[in-house]
Motif scaffolding. Sequence first.
Motif, PDB file in Angstrom:
ATOM      1  N   ILE A   6       0.843  -1.196   0.000  1.00  0.00           N
ATOM      2  CA  ILE A   6       0.000   0.000   0.000  1.00  0.00           C
ATOM      3  C   ILE A   6       0.880   1.249   0.000  1.00  0.00           C
ATOM      4  O   ILE A   6       1.634   1.481   0.946  1.00  0.00           O
ATOM      5  CB  ILE A   6      -0.913   0.017   1.239  1.00  0.00           C
ATOM      6  CG1 ILE A   6      -1.779  -1.244   1.292  1.00  0.00           C
ATOM      7  CG2 ILE A   6      -1.774   1.273   1.247  1.00  0.00           C
ATOM      8  CD1 ILE A   6      -2.621  -1.355   2.555  1.00  0.00           C
ATOM      9  N   PRO A   7       0.800   2.068  -1.038  1.00  0.00           N
ATOM     10  CA  PRO A   7       1.604   3.298  -1.052  1.00  0.00           C
ATOM     11  C   PRO A   7       1.016   4.363  -0.131  1.00  0.00           C
ATOM     12  O   PRO A   7      -0.201   4.533  -0.039  1.00  0.00           O
ATOM     13  CB  PRO A   7       1.548   3.746  -2.511  1.00  0.00           C
ATOM     14  CG  PRO A   7       0.283   3.166  -3.035  1.00  0.00           C
ATOM     15  CD  PRO A   7       0.052   1.874  -2.285  1.00  0.00           C
ATOM     16  N   ALA A   8       1.904   5.071   0.552  1.00  0.00           N
ATOM     17  CA  ALA A   8       1.494   6.144   1.455  1.00  0.00           C
ATOM     18  C   ALA A   8       1.415   7.465   0.703  1.00  0.00           C
ATOM     19  O   ALA A   8       2.270   7.774  -0.129  1.00  0.00           O
ATOM     20  CB  ALA A   8       2.498   6.270   2.597  1.00  0.00           C
ATOM     21  N   VAL A   9       0.374   8.216   1.003  1.00  0.00           N
ATOM     22  CA  VAL A   9       0.268   9.593   0.515  1.00  0.00           C
ATOM     23  C   VAL A   9       0.120  10.467   1.751  1.00  0.00           C
ATOM     24  O   VAL A   9      -0.982  10.686   2.262  1.00  0.00           O
ATOM     25  CB  VAL A   9      -0.923   9.776  -0.450  1.00  0.00           C
ATOM     26  CG1 VAL A   9      -0.966  11.207  -0.983  1.00  0.00           C
ATOM     27  CG2 VAL A   9      -0.842   8.785  -1.610  1.00  0.00           C
ATOM     28  N   ASP A  10       1.259  10.922   2.274  1.00  0.00           N
ATOM     29  CA  ASP A  10       1.280  11.742   3.482  1.00  0.00           C
ATOM     30  C   ASP A  10       1.252  13.210   3.085  1.00  0.00           C
ATOM     31  O   ASP A  10       2.061  13.650   2.253  1.00  0.00           O
ATOM     32  CB  ASP A  10       2.552  11.466   4.294  1.00  0.00           C
ATOM     33  CG  ASP A  10       2.628  10.034   4.793  1.00  0.00           C
ATOM     34  OD1 ASP A  10       1.589   9.348   4.782  1.00  0.00           O
ATOM     35  OD2 ASP A  10       3.731   9.606   5.181  1.00  0.00           O
ATOM     36  N   ALA A 219       1.448 -10.505   8.605  1.00  0.00           N
ATOM     37  CA  ALA A 219       0.732  -9.263   8.301  1.00  0.00           C
ATOM     38  C   ALA A 219       0.033  -9.404   6.953  1.00  0.00           C
ATOM     39  O   ALA A 219       0.511 -10.121   6.066  1.00  0.00           O
ATOM     40  CB  ALA A 219       1.691  -8.082   8.284  1.00  0.00           C
ATOM     41  N   VAL A 220      -1.096  -8.713   6.783  1.00  0.00           N
ATOM     42  CA  VAL A 220      -1.852  -8.826   5.536  1.00  0.00           C
ATOM     43  C   VAL A 220      -1.411  -7.801   4.494  1.00  0.00           C
ATOM     44  O   VAL A 220      -1.736  -7.932   3.309  1.00  0.00           O
ATOM     45  CB  VAL A 220      -3.364  -8.677   5.773  1.00  0.00           C
ATOM     46  CG1 VAL A 220      -3.869  -9.758   6.719  1.00  0.00           C
ATOM     47  CG2 VAL A 220      -3.715  -7.281   6.287  1.00  0.00           C
ATOM     48  N   ALA A 221      -0.677  -6.775   4.942  1.00  0.00           N
ATOM     49  CA  ALA A 221      -0.265  -5.713   4.029  1.00  0.00           C
ATOM     50  C   ALA A 221       0.868  -4.918   4.661  1.00  0.00           C
ATOM     51  O   ALA A 221       1.114  -5.017   5.867  1.00  0.00           O
ATOM     52  CB  ALA A 221      -1.446  -4.789   3.698  1.00  0.00           C
ATOM     53  N   VAL A 222       1.526  -4.123   3.836  1.00  0.00           N
ATOM     54  CA  VAL A 222       2.562  -3.225   4.338  1.00  0.00           C
ATOM     55  C   VAL A 222       2.383  -1.872   3.658  1.00  0.00           C
ATOM     56  O   VAL A 222       2.125  -1.796   2.457  1.00  0.00           O
ATOM     57  CB  VAL A 222       3.977  -3.779   4.082  1.00  0.00           C
ATOM     58  CG1 VAL A 222       4.251  -3.958   2.591  1.00  0.00           C
ATOM     59  CG2 VAL A 222       5.042  -2.885   4.713  1.00  0.00           C
ATOM     60  N   VAL A 223       2.469  -0.812   4.454  1.00  0.00           N
ATOM     61  CA  VAL A 223       2.436   0.545   3.922  1.00  0.00           C
ATOM     62  C   VAL A 223       3.871   0.963   3.624  1.00  0.00           C
ATOM     63  O   VAL A 223       4.755   0.826   4.476  1.00  0.00           O
ATOM     64  CB  VAL A 223       1.795   1.525   4.923  1.00  0.00           C
ATOM     65  CG1 VAL A 223       1.892   2.960   4.398  1.00  0.00           C
ATOM     66  CG2 VAL A 223       0.343   1.153   5.176  1.00  0.00           C
TER      67      VAL A 223
END
Length: 246
Positions: A6-10, A219-223
């Motif tokens: 999952i890409p982060a958009v901070d 874990a099911v996902a990683v950011v």
Amino acid sequence: MTFEVIPAVDMRNGKCVQLVQGIPGSEMISLDDPVAVAKDWISQGARTLHLIDLDGAIEGKRQNAPLIERIVKECKPIGAEIQVGGGIRSFKDAADLLERGADRVILSTAAIKNPDIVKELADSFGSKHVNVALDSRDGKVSIEGWKKQSEHTAVEMGIKFENLGAGSLLFTNIDTEGLMQGVNTRPTEELVNSVNIPVIASGGVTSLDDLISIRNTGAVAVVVGSALYTGKFTLTEAINTIIQEL
């Protein structure tokens, strides 16, 4: 469930940024158009976007709310789920985001200070829409944009919030976050083994091998943020790596 990158958009001051250890002024990346960034991640294969209002997280004011609303409106129709955090301090804040189309709200400080908010939201909107962020430094959960330390461990809080109705947890290892020195999987694995709800991991991913290490924790996902924005690997490469390992 297939493991997801999952890409982060901070967002801070209306820009898409990447901070080191969450410290204001430490921006290593600053891009002018978060909406365009979000759309680009979807074009590269992102199925979920991780939106964080850093002004909200650090100062308690959701200054980037209009940008988040635009991303929700423009990105959901083209196939992305949206999870949103940062500055959600009340039931009303969370409800507003869900009613405007966010798929999940990420609670941190509000949940630690008022755990009943998790139950209230789960009862009103369903557990799957409620995520609690457990940001850990030196083994203890941090709050208020990582400026204050609680007395609770991530495992203690994870079990508590699962019982209150949280549908998932977001575990960030602050000790490795933004340093680009790789991951420490042990804390993530401990949390995964202590709860029965999905755990999304974050913090320190630097290489494609780190993605596999995180996946192997259960874990099911990683950011992922800095590694993508600084070109350590592309989102397409990350997705293909996971596929090849299945």
